[in-house]
Design a protein around this motif. Sequence first.
Motif, mmCIF file in Angstrom:
data_model
loop_
_atom_site.group_PDB
_atom_site.id
_atom_site.type_symbol
_atom_site.label_atom_id
_atom_site.label_comp_id
_atom_site.label_asym_id
_atom_site.label_seq_id
_atom_site.Cartn_x
_atom_site.Cartn_y
_atom_site.Cartn_z
ATOM 1 N N THR B 30 0.838 -1.197 0.000
ATOM 2 C CA THR B 30 0.000 0.000 0.000
ATOM 3 C C THR B 30 0.868 1.240 0.000
ATOM 4 O O THR B 30 0.610 2.195 -0.729
ATOM 5 C CB THR B 30 -0.927 0.023 1.232
ATOM 6 N N GLY B 69 -1.528 -5.032 -2.434
ATOM 7 C CA GLY B 69 -1.486 -3.753 -1.731
ATOM 8 C C GLY B 69 -1.240 -2.593 -2.677
ATOM 9 O O GLY B 69 -1.814 -1.519 -2.516
ATOM 10 N N TYR B 72 -4.453 -1.283 -4.163
ATOM 11 C CA TYR B 72 -5.222 -0.445 -3.236
ATOM 12 C C TYR B 72 -4.592 0.943 -3.127
ATOM 13 O O TYR B 72 -5.263 1.962 -3.202
ATOM 14 C CB TYR B 72 -5.243 -1.080 -1.841
ATOM 15 N N GLY B 73 -3.283 0.967 -2.921
ATOM 16 C CA GLY B 73 -2.597 2.240 -2.731
ATOM 17 C C GLY B 73 -2.720 3.141 -3.936
ATOM 18 O O GLY B 73 -2.876 4.356 -3.804
ATOM 19 N N THR B 76 -5.803 5.303 -3.938
ATOM 20 C CA THR B 76 -5.733 6.434 -3.014
ATOM 21 C C THR B 76 -5.038 7.615 -3.681
ATOM 22 O O THR B 76 -5.514 8.749 -3.635
ATOM 23 C CB THR B 76 -4.945 6.030 -1.755
ATOM 24 N N LEU B 368 -6.180 -5.593 3.883
ATOM 25 C CA LEU B 368 -6.142 -4.330 3.147
ATOM 26 C C LEU B 368 -7.390 -3.509 3.414
ATOM 27 O O LEU B 368 -7.326 -2.292 3.587
ATOM 28 C CB LEU B 368 -5.995 -4.608 1.655
ATOM 29 N N ASN B 372 -7.014 0.005 5.205
ATOM 30 C CA ASN B 372 -7.076 1.179 4.346
ATOM 31 C C ASN B 372 -8.047 2.240 4.818
ATOM 32 O O ASN B 372 -7.739 3.422 4.756
ATOM 33 C CB ASN B 372 -7.384 0.775 2.915
ATOM 34 N N TRP B 379 -1.946 7.711 4.888
ATOM 35 C CA TRP B 379 -1.525 7.726 3.484
ATOM 36 C C TRP B 379 -1.500 9.156 2.949
ATOM 37 O O TRP B 379 -0.672 9.493 2.106
ATOM 38 C CB TRP B 379 -2.438 6.848 2.637
#
Lengths: 182, 522
Positions: B30, B69, B72-73, B76, B368, B372, B379
């Motif tokens: 992530t 990951g 997902y990151g 963002t 995750l 998250n 983040w």
Amino acid sequence: MDPTGGPDRAAEPDRGAPPARNIGELVMAALLGALGLYLILDAASIAVPDSTNAIGPRFFPYLVGGLIVATAVALGVRVYRGDRVAGDESEDVDLDAPTSWRALGIVAAAFLVHALLINVIGWPLAVTLMFGVVAWALGARGIVRPMIAGGITSVVVWIIFVKALNVALPGGTLLEFVTSWF
Amino acid sequence: MGLSELAGGFADALTPINLLFALIGVVLGTAVGVLPGIGPAMTVALLLPATYVLEPTSALIMFAGIYYGGMYGGSTTSILLNTPGESSSIMTALEGNKMAKAGRGAAALATAAIGSFVAGTIATLLLALVAPTIVDLAVGITAADYFALTVLAFVAVATILGSSPLRGLAALGVGLYLGLVGTDVLTGQERFTVGVPQLSDGIDVVVVAVGLFAVGEALYVASRLRRGPVEVMAVSGHYLTKQDLRRSWKPWLRGTALGFPFGAMPAGGAEIPTFLSYAAERRLTKHPEEFGKGAIEGVAGPEAANNAAAAGVLVPLLTLGIPTSATAAILLTAFQGYGIQPGPTLLTTESTLVWTLIASLFIGNVMLLVLNLPLAGVWVKVLRIPRPYLYAGILLFASLGCYAVNADPFDLALLLLVGVLGFFMRRYGWPVAPAVVGLILGPIAETNLRRALAISSGDLTVLVDTWFSRIVLFLALAALVVPIVLRVVRGPRSSPEELQEGAPLRHHEPAHVAGDDREGTS
């Protein structure tokens, strides 16, 4: 179907396409063609042992070389006729900005120098210098703060990787002496 | 049919040590997914030396966590930064950005995260169900069939990813060349080593991957840095209201349905399914007026498609040994580092490993989701790292990872050289992924080609001897020719911006005024 699509899109100039682009890409295509020719010519000098049955170590290089030359020719023709694409989009890249060859050169030079210095002054010090110069070239304020940040990061990383994970990484005389009791 | 093995996999994956490595993987993944300039491919490459010390299950669980990951990151970043990152996040960014600007950033992040979870879970389940079937079909595969598959993967990765098929092929050629350098495995002859002893073992995958991705990106950013402070949008508003949820769940499922097959075919990449998903949601929505201003369907669908495609990529990787993305190619290298060759026999020879890995993907997905939503604030802080420090830090870790392989400064000089190559590829719009796939898959293709031709004593017709290879080679030819023909006939693909404005997904005539030739071409 939705009729709201704006007709003005097509008239918008290409982003990230400075006038010099075409020449640069032609050079790329030419270099690619040269690489293909090199593969084909140099493949002929690969020694083929007597025991080789059917096809030996030359066949695939010829194939790859042929593919590269064909691609280079096609790409060269397309680029010459005006085909162009924008440079890669990236979060931190401003495609409308002029190319800063100076920043690019400093970053590349700093990296090369650090590679040569590692075995002389140790990885932490060499990489700290590189970190500081790169951050400065990219617009960090001053040179002291980047150096301190790089120094702390590199020493911490060095201790973790060398002392805890046993990675071979020269630490330099001073650091190796200080941490020898670990 | 895979379900009892999957249950066994869960038993193995739920040990504390494997859970720990899954957690390390998803957190690291992530983080690098959020950070601009680095991604899962480069991170796994940098961590390849870990395969020397870790046992295979732990290392591969960690790598798979990084892979998931990273997806997902990436969402963002695309929602909270006003600039598109990787191509598969572009569609998420279109509406996600608008939502964040309108004070609904939290809802956008939530629909992306839950959508990723739903898509990742369903797609991983499909992977578990489909894999044994594909292995059954592929178990009698010949060397010629295998070569045909590698050709299909090459063509698909080169022509379907990126903006220009020819530039993709050019990048592929460069990768194949880099894969040729070194000592020929079958005859022991040196090839293209130009007399440099360090090159006789070949160019290390770590050097090429880190050079193209990390150093290339750092140089490219240095040349055109976006000046000024980083603008990160605030995560504001409610997470998901009932109405948001009602509007999101169908796009999640549709996105999954689009993404998985695209990823699972050796067709490469999450870009096309995200485009398709966006176009579909735009057409099906009950709130067409919101598209272009922050419609939640436009985030939910593409993000689910992105993740489902990422899971789908594991199907050809695990069952056939064919990587169709840069990260998958590096995962293949990790398997090879343990002397394990992914392919039809993997599920029988390494059954425990594979099912533990698949089970850990489910677990990683749950981690995750849990990580998250509450950690969104963290983040955001990570995203604010001043760029000069970020890229200097990326180069620091690139230096560490590459020097650690052989403890030889020569590798760092080579790394810089590959980085300069990566810079010019980026500058002129050559995609980087085909080069990495070419480097890793090239030697496999050559070995199978020579094996096939050795059996036939050099008769080339052996390559089209079976129906399987004929069909696969035909598909490869189609993947090569169709995009080029479409381009010649109809001009370039519609751009994301045009999709957002409501143009249907299609190839179009660039000179035409939009609106006059719609009917005939969609």
